[in-house]
Design an enzyme around this catalytic site. Structure first.
Site, PDB file in Angstrom:
ATOM      1  N   ASP A   1     113.392 -66.955   7.686  1.00 42.75           N
ATOM      2  CA  ASP A   1     114.795 -66.588   7.918  1.00 42.75           C
ATOM      3  C   ASP A   1     115.705 -67.807   7.740  1.00 42.75           C
ATOM      4  O   ASP A   1     115.268 -68.936   7.930  1.00 42.75           O
ATOM      5  CB  ASP A   1     115.004 -66.116   9.365  1.00 42.75           C
ATOM      6  CG  ASP A   1     114.183 -64.896   9.690  1.00 42.75           C
ATOM      7  OD1 ASP A   1     113.829 -64.162   8.757  1.00 42.75           O
ATOM      8  OD2 ASP A   1     113.923 -64.697  10.891  1.00 42.75           O
TER       9      ASP A   1
HETATM   10  N1  URA Z   1     109.254 -64.303  11.876  1.00 40.65           N
HETATM   11  C1  URA Z   1     110.569 -64.372  12.063  1.00 40.65           C
HETATM   12  O1  URA Z   1     111.108 -63.715  12.929  1.00 40.65           O
HETATM   13  N2  URA Z   1     111.282 -65.186  11.277  1.00 40.65           N
HETATM   14  C2  URA Z   1     110.728 -65.940  10.323  1.00 40.65           C
HETATM   15  O2  URA Z   1     111.440 -66.664   9.627  1.00 40.65           O
HETATM   16  C3  URA Z   1     109.361 -65.855  10.123  1.00 40.65           C
HETATM   17  C4  URA Z   1     108.633 -65.027  10.920  1.00 40.65           C
END
Ligand code: URA
Length: 240
Positions: free
Chosen positions: A102
């Site tokens: 993310d």
């Molecule tokens: N899980 C999440 O919530 N965000 C990420 O970036 C990777 C795994």
């Protein structure tokens, strides 16, 4: 790649020598004699010199970055935000991320132009373990840990059980390590949200055999030979 370059790369001869071979009609591409030096050789083409197949040992590029929060795991962003392209050395071939983190998540991200390995590592069947260091709101109770271990229901699916280890805990905040082998959108955030401990910060500290270690945010490094062998073993072990 252009035919003359292709042949030179394959070790058939120096640029000049291979050009002579082409002009002399001794080179075939996909069964057709080619006399044009500028012919483009598409990936997967069959190239022969004097009826003997030639192959370029294409070198693949692998790069590990510590993606900082505030960087998109995409090659471009219509909103003009920083992307992982900013973290790739300029003279590199085009490499793309294996999976994604993310915008707000930091940590270890593998980039490569090895499509086969990237597919294997992203495939749910091979279930590469990914470990995240999460700082969450509130104190994580044994019952929360049990739920996460058993697998929580998210909107569209049931997340498989996660390994959870509490690193430090206070009434208002817990630091924990959580390991999952799936990779649904915002999965860790949603899993922790579902036990009512929203994520404050999230960092991926391990992707399969690759540990983040002391790699500073924004920095990159090549995998070691051992890491690369272990990444390749992911697919071969699972397909046996
Ligand atoms: N899980 C999440 O919530 N965000 C990420 O970036 C990777 C795994």
């Amino acid at each position: 790649m252009r035919l003359n370059k292709y042949l030179a790369h394959a070790g058939v001869g120096a640029r000049r020598a291979v050009e002579e071979l082409i002009v002399a009609g001794r080179v075939r591409v996909n069964g057709k004699t080619v006399r044009e030096l500028a012919t483009d050789v598409a990936a997967g083409s069959r190239v022969e010199v004097d009826n003997v197949p030639v192959r370029v040992a294409t070198r693949k590029t692998y790069w590990i970055v510590n993606k900082p929060a505030g960087v998109m795991t995409t090659m471009s962003d219509p909103q003009g935000r920083r992307t992982i392209v900013d973290l790739i050395p300029r003279d590199f071939p085009r490499i793309v991320p294996v999976g994604r983190l993310d915008y707000d998540t930091s940590g270890v991200l593998l980039l490569t132009d090895d499509g086969d390995l990237a597919n294997t590592l992203s495939h749910p069947r091979f279930g590469v373990d990914k470990t995240y260091r999460a700082v969450v709101r509130g104190r994580l109770l044994p019952s929360d840990m049990r739920e996460l271990l058993e697998g929580v229901r998210l909107d569209e699916f049931r997340a498989a059980g996660a390994k959870v280890r509490v690193v430090a805990s206070r009434a208002d905040v817990t630091v924990l390590d959580i390991t999952i082998h799936e990779g649904k959108n915002r999965q860790v955030r949603r899993m922790l949200e579902s036990v009512e401990h929203p994520v404050v910060t999230l960092t991926r500290t391990r992707f399969g055999p690759i540990a983040l270690g002391s790699l500073a945010p924004g920095q990159g490094r090549a995998p070691t030979a051992r890491e690369l062998a272990a990444l390749r073993a992911v697919g071969s072990a699972a397909t046996d």
